[in-house]
Scaffold this active site. Structure first.
Site, short mmCIF file in Angstrom:
data_model
loop_
_atom_site.label_atom_id
_atom_site.label_comp_id
_atom_site.label_asym_id
_atom_site.label_seq_id
_atom_site.Cartn_x
_atom_site.Cartn_y
_atom_site.Cartn_z
N LYS A 173 42.69 26.08 3.50
CA LYS A 173 42.28 24.94 4.38
C LYS A 173 42.95 23.76 3.85
O LYS A 173 42.97 23.53 2.48
CB LYS A 173 40.61 24.83 4.27
CG LYS A 173 40.42 23.97 5.47
CD LYS A 173 38.74 23.84 5.82
CE LYS A 173 38.45 23.00 6.58
NZ LYS A 173 36.88 23.04 6.79
N SER A 187 35.07 23.19 11.81
CA SER A 187 36.45 22.44 11.51
C SER A 187 37.20 23.74 11.01
O SER A 187 38.50 23.37 10.79
CB SER A 187 36.21 21.44 10.49
OG SER A 187 35.90 21.73 9.34
N SER A 236 30.95 24.36 9.37
CA SER A 236 32.22 24.51 9.58
C SER A 236 32.94 25.75 9.03
O SER A 236 34.37 26.03 9.32
CB SER A 236 33.07 23.38 8.90
OG SER A 236 33.00 22.33 9.83
#
Lengths: 498, 494
Positions: free
Chosen positions: B79, B160, B184
């Site tokens: 990420k 997210s 998330s």
């Protein structure tokens, strides 16, 4: 009570002063990063990723900084909060990479304490006075902007950024510039004793925010102004004098004092407005979520306490009560760490050599340390090498003097040579002929000559003119080129003159 | 031989160790899948060389007879919130576009040390703020899933960690890192039919992870099985003296202690999670989950978490408050974007830089956070929210007297179409309603896939455990995984 008053057109005004002193904690590393704190390095050479607030960087508290602040709190007999917490003070400025300063607003490390400023008649402080300290908290220093490096841009130096500061907040207990000056000096002395701050105001290790208001004696507190970053005792006093007068004039002219932040200009000795309360920042303080609360355990607190040295007030009391020194000598000797350290070393060495207790040697060593030795040093100026002024050399001189081997004058002469050359005092006395005569036979012979040559004066003396005794002493000393032991001369003269 | 991209973390690690294939072959297969998956817009940058170099190291180590790490030969997606040395790290923002750190986050370093390699930096909601991956400066991530009715609407992969969920579901990466501030990891895992666990707050170091809300941010793995999550979490976690909030505890042997035998365990079902407006199919999946856990030997008990309804408002005060301060460092002074209009002074530069550098959602949260911390509002908002947070944590404490693990839906709905909720931030925020309480309490929580809904979209079930009891969460997750037998995959259209 201080009698310091501002004489206004409409009467007398009293000044009320509180100080927030920012003291840089003595530590090798910054409050939340491992970067060095050394003064004077090239710009931006002592900046860690944390200090520069790179993405994802996190603060980790430096145990030594916390320890020094706790020890400082203990030195002013303050409440040490076993549980404290760091808060963020949010504002934007180019010298503040994180966009917030990590400080302690809601739960400071150190709570209520106090220190005592000593009576000083000349300065208008009639008696000792206790000044309250509201709190001490630890926080990060900011970086430095440099506006003179480029025609259109400012440069930022982050070396200081993140250095640990103690903010020491007094109660509004001071009533005159002299009291404020005495407070800063006393605080500095304590910090230096404790070793938690070097107290070096020129390098910015200590600076004060000066809160000043005026009021009619005995009435409610007036509105205060805060003058930021004043960096010497003299400037603190000047700030107060200027601000108090300015406020009195303002009020008497029908105006009102505005609560605001001001700046001191050392060139003019005046202050000017920086920002008023209306444009004050909303700092949006909140607990720093990157840091856990600080919890201090017994072992840590015990170590802090055990590591405290004898503090200025206690030392001064001991010098008077146990060493029998005068109040004045005790005060001067304990004012600076270097002074008492030199004194105590010399006292120990001298007492050892004389086989006396420290108490019995103290007055002699104090006099030597405070008047004789500095006198010689000052007279020599640059010729003196202070490194030669070892405790051993000075104790040796004092020992010879006590034994009557050398006179006070010879002691000075020998010390002078020691300072210039580093030679041994005993050797100097021998080689340079700087020794007193205590040989009664030889001195007696000289006395006899003096008396014979001044038979008329002997008659006068015997006839009641006692004052002439000094004349005979002088003549004898002159005849022996000053080397005769004055005590022996006195004794023999008295015997001979009957 | 099965396609290498079909293999999970455990299968790759064991296959490499056994010599069934080389780590290099695995990396190449995944690099190819990455290159072919551009339509998903899941990567901000790809790093095929990083994956290959890591693989070669593993192959060399194996050839030399050395012991291999827990993630040896596994290429993963990272990420783009984790700082990676020498590789652009943006948090999907314009303000950090082009920023290349000189340091490696603790979690990514732990993974490389365990033998993993990096396929690329994954797209996400900007600064991890969002639930659909639509706030990225680098464009939306598109879910590999489609409605089975043949509708071609692009679906949200969740957020997210939307890049992470998309690549794992699409068999482009066997696993990816995620971060979870208020769901998330779990919400995107649920939307894409994969597993994801947010460990206890403090298990994974936050050092080198771009901060959103420090008291909530927690990294965790996203993968296609509970076992793979256990393995990868073991590699990511560990005490880090550089993070003051890091847990100074040994990392448990999660993989070795996996067990789907739940006899003697009690599973709590909180009545407050049965909210109005929850999709009936979600409620159905919840019922099935209870059955599966009973089947595994657990006793299912009703519990109450009375302050649940206050969790979302409290979260949307605390997280923006912290974010408003955490994001102050992006000011154009030292790194990242600098907008310097003609004649601009310092304040002008701040305003121009931040106006250009932050997206709308980030600005919205900075504004909310600034507001709730302001003088005069602090007590009513921030302090009140912190009190609520304490009450929510206490709810869970009380619940643990009755149960060992809590079963709940992960999300109130299945994945929605991109664009559906962008005009309505509150509707978007509601997506986190089941995820946020565990975040506020710092508890470990996981999403595992349960079933497909009538539209052919995955639904996830959430397991919430006691602090430090990731094992209990993983074990309950394993019991569900075995019984749900979820093996649906998105049909490849990219």
């Amino acid at each position: 009570m201080s009698s310091y008053r501002i004489q206004g057109a409409t009467g007398e005004w009293e000044v009320v002063i509180g100080l927030e002193v920012h003291a840089q904690v003595t530590s090798n590393a910054k409050l939340f990063s491992g970067a060095s704190t050394e003064f004077g390095a090239e710009p931006n050479t002592q900046v860690s990723l944390i200090d520069a607030a790179m993405p994802g960087m996190l603060p980790v508290p430096n145990r030594e900084c916390i320890r020094q602040a706790v020890r400082t709190g203990m030195a002013i007999e303050a409440v040490i909060n076993r549980w404290s917490r760091f808060d963020r003070k949010n504002y934007f400025y180019a010298d503040l990479p994180q966009g917030y300063q990590i400080s302690q607003l809601y739960h400071p490390l150190v709570g209520e304490g106090s220190l005592t400023i000593e009576a000083d008649e000349k300065a208008g402080i009639p008696q000792d006075k206790v000044i309250g300290v509201e709190r001490i908290h630890v926080e990060q220093d900011a970086g430095k902007l440099m506006h003179d490096q480029h025609p259109t841009m400012s440069y930022v130096d982050l070396n200081r950024c993140g250095v640990a500061l103690m903010e020491i907040v007094s109660r509004p207990d001071m009533r005159s510039p002299a009291e404020a000056g005495a407070y800063v000096r006393k605080l500095r002395t304590i910090l230096r004793y404790v070793g938690s701050c070097d107290g070096n105001m020129e390098e910015g290790s200590m600076r004060a925010d000066v809160n000043v208001s005026v009021r009619r004696p005995g009435e409610e507190l007036g509105i205060r102004t805060e003058t930021k970053n004043v960096n010497s005792v003299r400037f603190v006093m000047q700030t107060i004098e200027y601000e108090a007068r300015r406020q009195v004039d303002l009020i008497e002219d029908g105006g009102t004092v505005v609560q605001e932040t001001r700046l001191f200009d050392p060139n003019t000795g005046t202050t000017r407005s920086m920002r008023s309360k209306e444009d004050a920042h909303d700092y949006r303080y909140f607990p720093d979520p990157d840091l856990l609360p600080l919890e201090l355990d017994d072992a840590f607190l015990e170590e802090c306490r055990a590591s405290l040295p004898e503090l200025p007030d206690a030392k001064r009391r001991r010098y008077v009560e146990e060493l029998g020194l005068s109040d004045y000598n005790a005060a001067v000797l304990t004012a600076e760490v270097e002074t008492f350290a030199r004194f105590e070393t010399l006292l120990a060495e001298t007492a050892k050599r004389l086989g006396k207790s420290e108490k019995d040697a103290a007055t002699q060593v104090a006099n030597w340390s405070l008047s004789v030795a500095p006198g010689v040093m000052n007279a020599l100026g640059d010729e003196a090498n202070p490194a030669h002024a070892t405790a051993e050399a000075q104790a040796a001189i004092l020992q010879m003097q006590t034994a009557g081997e050398i006179s006070g004058g010879q002691a000075k002469e020998i010390f002078e040579i020691v300072l210039k050359t580093g030679r041994e005092p005993a050797e100097i006395a021998e080689t340079e002929g700087l020794k007193q005569q205590s040989d009664t036979g030889a001195i007696e012979a000289e006395i006899d000559k003096v008396l014979a040559a001044n038979a008329d004066k002997v008659e006068e003396y015997r006839g009641g003119k006692d004052k002439l005794f000094g004349f005979f002493v002088g003549q004898t000393m002159k005849a022996t080129q000053g080397k005769a032991n004055p005590a022996v001369v006195n004794e023999l003269l008295k015997a001979k003159l009957g | 031989m099965t396609e290498l991209t079909e293999l999970g973390v455990k299968a790759i690690r064991d296959g490499v160790a056994a010599g069934d294939f080389t780590a290099r072959e695995v990396a190449e297969a995944h690099n190819t899948a990455v290159a072919a998956g551009g339509a998903l817009n899941a990567f901000i940058v790809t790093t095929p060389d990083h994956a290959l170099a890591a693989a070669e190291k593993v192959d060399a180590a194996r050839a030399a007879g050395k012991q291999l790490g827990a993630m040896a030969g596994v290429p993963i997606g990272m990420k783009d919130l984790f700082a990676t040395q020498g590789v652009q790290t943006t948090a999907a923002s314009h303000i950090l576009e082009g920023f290349t750190p000189e340091y490696e986050s603790t979690v990514s370093q732990n993974l490389w040390s365990a033998g993993a390699g990096m396929l690329g930096k994954l797209n996400l909601d900007q600064f991890a703020m969002g639930s659909s991956n639509e706030t990225s400066y680098f464009g939306n991530v598109i879910s590999p899933w489609r409605h089975k009715d043949g509708g071609n609407a692009d679906l949200a992969p969740g957020g997210s960690s939307g890049g992470s969920s998309a690549v794992v579901a699409a068999r482009i990466a066997p696993a990816a890192t995620g971060t979870d501030t208020g769901g998330s990891i779990r919400q995107p895992a649920a939307f894409t039919g994969i597993c994801g666990i947010k460990p206890t707050y403090g298990r994974c170091s936050r050092w080198g992870v771009v901060a959103f809300a420090s008291s909530l941010d927690q990294a965790g793995p996203m993968a296609r099985s509970v076992e793979d999550c256990a393995i990868m979490l073991g590699a990511m976690a560990g005490f880090d003296p550089k993070d003051s909030t890091s847990l100074d505890l040994p990392v448990p042997e999660w993989e070795a202690n996996l067990s789907a035998d739940l006899r003697g365990k009690k599973v709590g079902v909180p009545k407050e999670y049965r909210m109005e407006g929850t999709d009936p199919e979600i409620l159905d999946s919840w019922e099935r989950g209870k059955e599966w856990l009973r089947d595994a030997g657990a006793e299912v008990v009703d519990i109450s978490l009375p302050h649940t309804k206050y969790a979302l408002p409290a979260y949307y005060i605390i997280a923006p408050a912290e974010a408003s301060s955490n994001l102050a460092r992006y000011d154009g002074v030292r790194y990242g974007l600098r907008e310097l209009p003609d004649g601009a002074g310092l304040q002008d530069m701040y305003a121009a830089t931040r106006a250009a550098g932050f997206g709308d959602e980030v600005k919205r949260r900075i504004l909310i956070g600034t507001y709730v911390l302001s003088a005069g509002f602090y007590d009513a908002y921030y302090n009140q929210a912190q009190r609520v947070r304490t009450l929510i944590a206490r709810d869970f404490e009380k619940a643990w007297a009755q149960c060992d693990v809590i079963l709940a839906p992960t999300t109130p709905t299945a994945a929605f179409a991109l664009g559906d909720k962008m005009d309505d931030p509150l509707a978007m925020y509601l997506n986190d309603v089941f995820a946020v309480p565990a975040s506020l309490a710092g508890l470990p929580a996981m999403s595992v896939p349960a079933m497909l809904n009538g539209n052919g979209l995955p639904l996830g079930l959430q397991l919430i455990g006691k602090a430090f009891d990731e094992q209990g969460v993983l074990n309950a997750g394993l019991a569900i995984q075995q019984r749900a037998a979820f093996d649906a995959q998105p049909e490849k259209w990219w």
